[in-house]
Write a protein that holds these residues in place. Sequence first.
Motif, PDB file in Angstrom:
ATOM      1  N   MET A 129      29.482 130.947   5.890  1.00  0.00           N
ATOM      2  CA  MET A 129      30.641 130.256   5.318  1.00  0.00           C
ATOM      3  C   MET A 129      30.910 128.954   6.078  1.00  0.00           C
ATOM      4  O   MET A 129      31.313 127.948   5.482  1.00  0.00           O
ATOM      5  N   ASN A 130      30.703 128.993   7.388  1.00  0.00           N
ATOM      6  CA  ASN A 130      30.884 127.789   8.214  1.00  0.00           C
ATOM      7  C   ASN A 130      29.984 126.674   7.707  1.00  0.00           C
ATOM      8  O   ASN A 130      30.405 125.523   7.543  1.00  0.00           O
ATOM      9  N   ALA A 131      28.725 127.029   7.448  1.00  0.00           N
ATOM     10  CA  ALA A 131      27.769 126.027   6.968  1.00  0.00           C
ATOM     11  C   ALA A 131      28.116 125.557   5.556  1.00  0.00           C
ATOM     12  O   ALA A 131      28.076 124.366   5.252  1.00  0.00           O
ATOM     13  N   ILE A 132      28.478 126.510   4.672  1.00  0.00           N
ATOM     14  CA  ILE A 132      28.792 126.156   3.273  1.00  0.00           C
ATOM     15  C   ILE A 132      29.956 125.177   3.219  1.00  0.00           C
ATOM     16  O   ILE A 132      29.878 124.106   2.613  1.00  0.00           O
ATOM     17  N   ILE A 133      31.061 125.550   3.878  1.00  0.00           N
ATOM     18  CA  ILE A 133      32.257 124.702   3.822  1.00  0.00           C
ATOM     19  C   ILE A 133      32.019 123.396   4.562  1.00  0.00           C
ATOM     20  O   ILE A 133      32.423 122.314   4.116  1.00  0.00           O
ATOM     21  N   GLY A 134      31.334 123.480   5.741  1.00  0.00           N
ATOM     22  CA  GLY A 134      31.082 122.282   6.539  1.00  0.00           C
ATOM     23  C   GLY A 134      30.254 121.257   5.795  1.00  0.00           C
ATOM     24  O   GLY A 134      30.611 120.072   5.729  1.00  0.00           O
ATOM     25  N   PHE A 135      29.147 121.708   5.222  1.00  0.00           N
ATOM     26  CA  PHE A 135      28.283 120.773   4.500  1.00  0.00           C
ATOM     27  C   PHE A 135      28.929 120.285   3.202  1.00  0.00           C
ATOM     28  O   PHE A 135      28.677 119.163   2.759  1.00  0.00           O
ATOM     29  N   THR A 136      29.772 121.123   2.603  1.00  0.00           N
ATOM     30  CA  THR A 136      30.497 120.676   1.407  1.00  0.00           C
ATOM     31  C   THR A 136      31.382 119.488   1.754  1.00  0.00           C
ATOM     32  O   THR A 136      31.440 118.488   1.021  1.00  0.00           O
ATOM     33  N   LYS A 137      32.094 119.580   2.907  1.00  0.00           N
ATOM     34  CA  LYS A 137      32.947 118.473   3.345  1.00  0.00           C
ATOM     35  C   LYS A 137      32.114 117.226   3.621  1.00  0.00           C
ATOM     36  O   LYS A 137      32.515 116.101   3.297  1.00  0.00           O
ATOM     37  N   VAL A 138      30.940 117.439   4.246  1.00  0.00           N
ATOM     38  CA  VAL A 138      30.077 116.302   4.571  1.00  0.00           C
ATOM     39  C   VAL A 138      29.608 115.605   3.300  1.00  0.00           C
ATOM     40  O   VAL A 138      29.653 114.370   3.180  1.00  0.00           O
ATOM     41  N   VAL A 139      29.151 116.405   2.304  1.00  0.00           N
ATOM     42  CA  VAL A 139      28.630 115.833   1.063  1.00  0.00           C
ATOM     43  C   VAL A 139      29.743 115.129   0.287  1.00  0.00           C
ATOM     44  O   VAL A 139      29.528 114.087  -0.335  1.00  0.00           O
ATOM     45  N   LEU A 140      30.967 115.672   0.343  1.00  0.00           N
ATOM     46  CA  LEU A 140      32.096 115.066  -0.373  1.00  0.00           C
ATOM     47  C   LEU A 140      32.410 113.664   0.137  1.00  0.00           C
ATOM     48  O   LEU A 140      33.059 112.872  -0.543  1.00  0.00           O
ATOM     49  N   LYS A 141      31.990 113.338   1.376  1.00  0.00           N
ATOM     50  CA  LYS A 141      32.231 112.008   1.932  1.00  0.00           C
ATOM     51  C   LYS A 141      31.224 110.977   1.418  1.00  0.00           C
ATOM     52  O   LYS A 141      31.428 109.780   1.588  1.00  0.00           O
ATOM     53  N   THR A 142      30.120 111.459   0.827  1.00  0.00           N
ATOM     54  CA  THR A 142      29.070 110.545   0.382  1.00  0.00           C
ATOM     55  C   THR A 142      29.395 110.013  -1.024  1.00  0.00           C
ATOM     56  O   THR A 142      30.334 110.465  -1.681  1.00  0.00           O
ATOM     57  N   GLU A 143      28.600 109.038  -1.464  1.00  0.00           N
ATOM     58  CA  GLU A 143      28.769 108.494  -2.811  1.00  0.00           C
ATOM     59  C   GLU A 143      28.327 109.546  -3.836  1.00  0.00           C
ATOM     60  O   GLU A 143      27.173 109.988  -3.836  1.00  0.00           O
ATOM     61  N   LEU A 144      29.248 109.969  -4.723  1.00  0.00           N
ATOM     62  CA  LEU A 144      28.964 111.018  -5.695  1.00  0.00           C
ATOM     63  C   LEU A 144      29.449 110.583  -7.073  1.00  0.00           C
ATOM     64  O   LEU A 144      30.384 109.784  -7.199  1.00  0.00           O
ATOM     65  N   SER A 145      28.812 111.170  -8.075  1.00  0.00           N
ATOM     66  CA  SER A 145      29.325 110.961  -9.424  1.00  0.00           C
ATOM     67  C   SER A 145      30.558 111.827  -9.612  1.00  0.00           C
ATOM     68  O   SER A 145      30.820 112.745  -8.826  1.00  0.00           O
ATOM     69  N   ALA A 146      31.333 111.562 -10.636  1.00  0.00           N
ATOM     70  CA  ALA A 146      32.557 112.330 -10.889  1.00  0.00           C
ATOM     71  C   ALA A 146      32.244 113.805 -11.091  1.00  0.00           C
ATOM     72  O   ALA A 146      32.970 114.682 -10.604  1.00  0.00           O
ATOM     73  N   LYS A 147      31.135 114.099 -11.805  1.00  0.00           N
ATOM     74  CA  LYS A 147      30.777 115.487 -12.082  1.00  0.00           C
ATOM     75  C   LYS A 147      30.363 116.198 -10.795  1.00  0.00           C
ATOM     76  O   LYS A 147      30.749 117.344 -10.545  1.00  0.00           O
ATOM     77  N   GLN A 148      29.564 115.501  -9.967  1.00  0.00           N
ATOM     78  CA  GLN A 148      29.141 116.101  -8.687  1.00  0.00           C
ATOM     79  C   GLN A 148      30.338 116.406  -7.803  1.00  0.00           C
ATOM     80  O   GLN A 148      30.419 117.459  -7.172  1.00  0.00           O
ATOM     81  N   LYS A 149      31.282 115.448  -7.774  1.00  0.00           N
ATOM     82  CA  LYS A 149      32.474 115.637  -6.938  1.00  0.00           C
ATOM     83  C   LYS A 149      33.287 116.828  -7.451  1.00  0.00           C
ATOM     84  O   LYS A 149      33.829 117.616  -6.664  1.00  0.00           O
TER      85      LYS A 149
END
Length: 968
Positions: free
Chosen positions: A476-496
């Motif tokens: 869970m640490n990895a799932i939530i942690g990497f989710t936060k990291v990816v959310l900081k990157t450039e994403l499409s609306a659907k990906q976000k």
Amino acid sequence: MKSTLTAKKKKSPIRKKTEDHTFPIVALIATIHVPMLVLNKDFIIQSANKSYYKKFLVKKDETEKKMFFELGNQQWNIPKLREVFNNILTKNKSFENFEVACTFPGIGEKIMLLNAHLILQKESREQLILLAIADVSELRRLGIELKVKESKVLRNEEKKKWAAELVIANKELAFQNDEKEKRAEELIIANKELVFQNNEKGKRAAELIIANKELIFQNNEKGKRAAELIIANKELAFQNDQKEKRAAELVIANKELLFQAEEKEKRAAELAIAKIELDFQNKEKEKQEIVKKELEAYSNATKLSSQYSRSLIEASLDPLVTISAEGKILDVNNASVKVTGVPRDKLIGTNFSNYFTEPLKAQEGYKQVFEKGTVSDYPLTIRHKNGNLTDVLYNASVYKDEKGNVLGVFAAARDITDQKRVENELKAAKVFAELATGIAEEAQSKAENATIVAEDAVKAKQQFLSNMSHEIRTPMNAIIGFTKVVLKTELSAKQKEYLSAIKTSGDALIVLINDILDLAKVDAGKMTFEKTPFKMEASISAMLHLFETKIQEKNLELVKKYDSKIPKVLVGDPVRLHQIILNLVSNAVKFTAKGKITVSVVLLTEDEDIATLEFSISDTGIGIEENKIEHVFENFHQASSSTSRLFGGTGLGLAIVKKLVEPQGGSITVKSKIGEGSTFSFVLSFQKTKAEAQSESEMLEMDPEIKSIKVLVVEDIALNQLLMKTLLDDFGFERDIASNGKIAIEKLQNKSFDIILMDLQMPEMNGFEATEYIRKTMNSKIPIIALTADVTTVDLAKCKAVGMNDYIAKPIDERVLYSKIISFVKKPMPLKAKGIAGNENYPNEKFKCTDLKYLIKRTKNNPKLMMEMITLYLEQTPSLIDSMKKSVQDKDWDSVYAAVHKMIPSFSIMGMSIDIENTAKRVQEYAGTKQQTEEIPGLVSHLENVCAQACKELELDYTNYKNGNHAS
């Protein structure tokens, strides 16, 4: 002269009498031919003698009451001279032969020698400085002339004889100068004796006059010798005759000096003898007084001793008796009369053994006392005249006269009748106890076996939950942690949207895990409660801020009611209180679709030590059926089966709340109606304190300038290693990874780090073992922060015991991680300004309250746009401040609310602290609810100060942009 001094000396050696006939200081110095001054402690001249006025050609009104250092052309105003004068007063330190060479008004350039001493006026006890001034200019001039003469004589080979004689004359003159210095020293000694011996002032004054006359005579002689030296080339033959005369005079002077020294020694000896006699007399008086007091005390003691002894004997509850050598009773106390039933006068003179059931045994007892000197715990039975028997133990010893002759026996008896009865009862009870013990031991053995089985089951459950916690939290640490990291990157609306859904699901799963583990911890009895000072109101407000977003999303109203009578600082467990309120408010938000949620805190009772509070959380939600209310605090229970399906949750929140409230001595209740809402209330008591509340750890803003921090991550799981690398890279920190404690130690031995992030459960060497080695074997003080997935069961005491500085729970919040690293390694300016509260002034202007980084980013540092944005703020803010202040004066709270509402968006745009925004929101809250309005003026004043500072800074920034001096 000798007889006169002796006659004076033979007066009483006691100092007291002569002190009544001391000479005034002014009269004393008036007779001295050396210029002398008397100064007070402020260096103001009290008086001067005629010699001073004559020498320095000044008048009395030009001298007296004048500052010594301001006389004439301030020739005495010399720093070193001021220093030695100050030492006289502060250190009682006299000075001698202080040379001053300068031009004096009226008398020209002179060389003066100064001697000064501290004296004490007897009548007024005033400290005065006695200053003597000697002119040595002529003496120094003659010395120079002598050197010139000597060189002339040496150049003349025909006058070798004269040169030799001149050398001899110079030696004699040097000898005379030495004698003069000795006499000057004697004058100083005489002055010291004048201060020290008030009773000898008359004698010393006479000696001082004689010494001064001799000094004048010597000065005249010096003048004669100087004149003789001027014509030395013509009258050297005549000087040979004069040398013999001077030699004779010097012998007489030496004799006089010896005589004076002997007289001084005699006086010193007399003073020593007088002091010894006084000490002896004082000691004799003290001894006599002590003897007198002892005699009085002895007399009083003698009078009271007989009464005191009788009182002690009669006060005893034990029978006491004195027996003669023949076994006759000499005296008894009232206890003996009671135990025998025989009056005291009838007992005295009878045989001691007559009053016992075994007379022979009694006789044997007191005989043993005479033989051995004492007997202890001798058993006898006393017979009362009515036939009652009393078992006693006798303790007896002989008593003697002053010569050591035995006069009789003193005996005391202790009643042991009840003791014997209890012993018999115990013997009977012991038999029954032995039988019962066998039965109890068998039952205990069965109970212990059952307890061991139960404890093993609980331990197995706890171990299982701990392992499950670690195993679940790690992915869970990895799932939530990497989710936060990816959310900081450039994403499409659907990906976000998808990633946000993953994060929401992960957060919900973590809440579920926390509920299960918290419940297990409570059931195991391992929930501990701390006692720390904290600010109740600030703590409640901070918790409620967490729900602002959720409440706004559901279009609900949050109302806070806080009793102003509650003490500001209380002692309790703020973490557990947060947990209770968060669960209850979370429940209220979950089950309320419209309306409001009210959080109320009221002071129920208060005394010197304890304050009891009632906390209520009310909502306008779906409510609970009456027949379900009594079950809502049970584990995994929800009001209906549809509740879980519609609203989610585990049904553990309220069970945990109850198990957190009741162990603290509190109680919790619930009132509810279907369709109208529910009210959960709990009561807790807190200790009152005068101590300051511990400051809460503050979130630190990420500072891109801080990049030099070296971090060692000790983590065995590859996924978590990657997450930590990503987070630390985002912070701009240097990082290194170790898969276990053993590898971490090897890296520490070869490379330096600023901080260690240490996982607890690892193969080969776990976090506890590695930390203990780093602290004890390597003696390193590097900060170590524990990383743990089992936050609910982590042994924080063990972490602290091995030397860890702090811990962070998984899943890791990157802001918490950053704040804790920075707090241990560096100390940047926190977002929470220490001065924000009420009407305090804005902190030191050295710290800027604006930061244009956000604006620069949004405008891409376009000067025109930057100037336009700054201009809008500068035009808008002053008018809003004026409107806000006027509304406060008019107590128009709706207008206050509106003005502040318009200001708030500009704070984040201009990069101002989040605390400024929070202060403005507090004004809004108080103005909107019309509660605690007395605090609004102070908060408004603070906002005004901050905004004024911001305007000054922005005006400067505007000028820089206008002139092209802005940073690119």
